[in-house]
Design a protein around this motif. Structure first.
Motif, PDB file in Angstrom:
ATOM      1  N   GLY A  86     -15.598 -24.524   3.657  1.00 46.05           N
ATOM      2  CA  GLY A  86     -17.246 -23.551   3.508  1.00 46.05           C
ATOM      3  C   GLY A  86     -18.303 -24.138   4.166  1.00 46.05           C
ATOM      4  N   PRO A  98     -16.401 -12.469   0.626  1.00 45.56           N
ATOM      5  CA  PRO A  98     -15.253 -13.394   0.304  1.00 45.56           C
ATOM      6  C   PRO A  98     -14.548 -14.434   1.104  1.00 45.56           C
ATOM      7  CG  PRO A  98     -14.964 -11.462   0.753  1.00 45.56           C
ATOM      8  CD  PRO A  98     -16.087 -11.798   1.464  1.00 45.56           C
ATOM      9  N   TRP A 100     -15.003 -16.845   2.416  1.00 44.45           N
ATOM     10  CA  TRP A 100     -14.812 -17.895   1.648  1.00 44.45           C
ATOM     11  C   TRP A 100     -14.359 -19.533   0.710  1.00 44.45           C
ATOM     12  CZ3 TRP A 100     -16.123 -20.057   6.388  1.00 44.45           C
ATOM     13  CH2 TRP A 100     -16.503 -19.576   7.043  1.00 44.45           C
ATOM     14  N   HIS A 101     -14.078 -17.793  -0.436  1.00 49.17           N
ATOM     15  CA  HIS A 101     -12.582 -18.269  -1.160  1.00 49.17           C
ATOM     16  C   HIS A 101     -11.246 -18.112  -1.117  1.00 49.17           C
ATOM     17  CE1 HIS A 101     -16.540 -17.484  -4.279  1.00 49.17           C
ATOM     18  NE2 HIS A 101     -17.118 -16.448  -3.282  1.00 49.17           N
ATOM     19  N   ASP A 102     -10.560 -18.437  -0.369  1.00 49.75           N
ATOM     20  CA  ASP A 102      -9.408 -18.537   0.324  1.00 49.75           C
ATOM     21  C   ASP A 102      -9.152 -19.708   1.258  1.00 49.75           C
ATOM     22  OD1 ASP A 102      -6.617 -17.464   2.524  1.00 49.75           O
ATOM     23  OD2 ASP A 102      -6.987 -16.952  -0.036  1.00 49.75           O
ATOM     24  N   THR A 130     -14.903 -29.218  -3.428  1.00 51.83           N
ATOM     25  CA  THR A 130     -16.099 -28.147  -3.781  1.00 51.83           C
ATOM     26  C   THR A 130     -16.443 -28.043  -5.928  1.00 51.83           C
ATOM     27  OG1 THR A 130     -16.244 -25.397  -4.131  1.00 51.83           O
ATOM     28  CG2 THR A 130     -13.421 -25.956  -5.207  1.00 51.83           C
ATOM     29  N   ASP A 236      -8.856 -24.004 -10.216  1.00 51.56           N
ATOM     30  CA  ASP A 236      -9.490 -23.113 -10.780  1.00 51.56           C
ATOM     31  C   ASP A 236      -8.668 -22.140 -10.031  1.00 51.56           C
ATOM     32  OD1 ASP A 236     -11.387 -20.404  -9.439  1.00 51.56           O
ATOM     33  OD2 ASP A 236     -13.034 -21.759  -8.119  1.00 51.56           O
ATOM     34  N   GLY A 239      -9.585 -18.676  -7.672  1.00 55.46           N
ATOM     35  CA  GLY A 239     -11.073 -18.828  -6.348  1.00 55.46           C
ATOM     36  C   GLY A 239     -11.752 -18.736  -6.610  1.00 55.46           C
ATOM     37  N   VAL A 240     -12.991 -19.099  -7.720  1.00 57.59           N
ATOM     38  CA  VAL A 240     -14.048 -18.552  -8.161  1.00 57.59           C
ATOM     39  C   VAL A 240     -14.907 -19.309  -7.265  1.00 57.59           C
ATOM     40  CG1 VAL A 240     -16.772 -19.008 -10.157  1.00 57.59           C
ATOM     41  CG2 VAL A 240     -13.703 -17.796 -10.914  1.00 57.59           C
ATOM     42  N   GLN A 241     -15.021 -20.258  -6.988  1.00 61.04           N
ATOM     43  CA  GLN A 241     -15.501 -21.031  -5.859  1.00 61.04           C
ATOM     44  C   GLN A 241     -15.320 -21.289  -4.387  1.00 61.04           C
ATOM     45  OE1 GLN A 241     -18.534 -23.177  -6.713  1.00 61.04           O
ATOM     46  NE2 GLN A 241     -18.345 -21.501  -8.556  1.00 61.04           N
ATOM     47  N   PRO A 242     -15.704 -21.447  -3.222  1.00 57.59           N
ATOM     48  CA  PRO A 242     -16.183 -21.206  -2.062  1.00 57.59           C
ATOM     49  C   PRO A 242     -14.906 -22.386  -1.515  1.00 57.59           C
ATOM     50  CG  PRO A 242     -17.841 -20.974  -2.771  1.00 57.59           C
ATOM     51  CD  PRO A 242     -17.669 -21.092  -3.530  1.00 57.59           C
TER      52      PRO A 242
END
Length: 304
Positions: A86, A98, A100-102, A130, A236, A239-242
């Motif tokens: 990340g 976006p 970085w969320h996957d 994260t 999560d 995938g709200v957070q990186p």
């Protein structure tokens, strides 16, 4: 540990001071890490694994924060260290992307971008260090809470819930407000214990001790105190957070000279699940064990 970088001027000043007083063996692989607990454990794993593979290594572990270690790698002062996928968002000025969320997209993106700089990313761990929300183990087990959807339903159904978090976590759009928007719950002032600073040790302790009725805490995914304090990370799923998966990053020149490094480190990082890193970090941060011993004992289990 994985937040935005300090200015280039500060980096240059700190590096020039550090490098001026240090020398490195010409024929040794210089292994480094960040100064935090997880950096010390992962750095020791790399150092010991490469040494066991017959490579000459030099210990420059716990060199400094993200910006210091990253710049040292780019400048050729060190050869390899563990970094988080990340952080590519900050390294390459892509914080709004976006990808970085996957997990796979984050890894592929930072790998491709860093390849242009002569750096190679090796096999990552599955663990994701994260921002997270963690719930007391007794509450999670009694109410079947495993994911943030579960937690949101618990809150919306009137469950007894109170979160300990930092001011930044509560107020920053990418943190608690992003979780609330994605999962459809809302916390008011009575549902929060807001602590100054961003120290997750304080938020975890508040949840463990039920300070002011707290039963949940802002944490990082692989915090060392989670298992010791019986706190359960809520997954999560949206995938709200990186994603911040740790992986070794090495100068291409060093990897070209020793291509066996990739194969030597792959099974180590492949074995590092979220729970495994929580436990290993806890051995250092909570139980006070030497990171070198924690790493050595863990690597021995991979040989069995």
């Amino acid at each position: 540990m994985k937040r935005p970088l300090v200015s280039a001027a500060v980096v240059a000043t700190m590096l020039s001071s550090a490098v001026a007083t240090q020398t490195y063996a010409d024929d040794a692989l210089v292994v480094s890490s960040k100064i935090d607990t997880e950096g010390s454990v992962l750095g020791q794993m790399i150092l010991q694994r490469l040494s066991a593979a017959g490579l000459e290594v030099e210990d420059r572990l716990q060199l400094g924060g993200t910006s210091i270690v990253r710049e040292a790698l780019l400048n050729g002062e060190i050869d390899i260290y563990p970094e988080y996928t990340g952080n590519g968002a900050f390294f390459h000025d892509m914080t709004d992307s976006p990808v970085w969320h996957d997990a796979q997209q984050a890894y592929d993106t930072v790998k491709a971008k860093d390849a242009e700089l002569g750096l190679e990313w090796l096999t990552p761990a599955s663990a994701n260090n994260t921002y997270a929300i963690s719930v007391r183990g007794d509450v999670a087990r009694e109410n079947g809470l495993e994911t943030l959807e579960d937690m949101a339903s618990f809150i919306n159904d009137g469950g007894d819930y109170k979160l300990a978090a930092s001011t930044d976590f509560v107020e920053s759009a990418f943190a608690l407000p992003a979780f609330e928007a994605a999962y459809g719950f809302s916390l008011d002032d009575d549902d929060l214990l807001v602590l100054s600073g961003g120290n997750t040790a304080a938020t975890m302790r508040a949840a463990a001790q039920q300070t002011s009725g707290v039963n949940s805490a802002m944490t990082y995914g692989t915090d060392g105190g989670l298992q010791a304090l019986d706190l359960v990370v809520m997954t999560d799923t949206k995938g709200v957070q990186p994603v911040y998966q740790p992986a070794p990053v090495i100068r291409r020149a060093a990897l070209d000279n020793h291509p066996e490094i990739a194969a030597a480190l792959a099974p180590v990082f492949e074995s590092l699940s979220l729970e495994t890193l929580q436990r290993l970090n806890g051995d250092v941060a909570v139980n006070g064990l030497d990171p070198a011993k924690v790493a050595a004992d863990y690597l021995a289990t991979l040989e069995d």
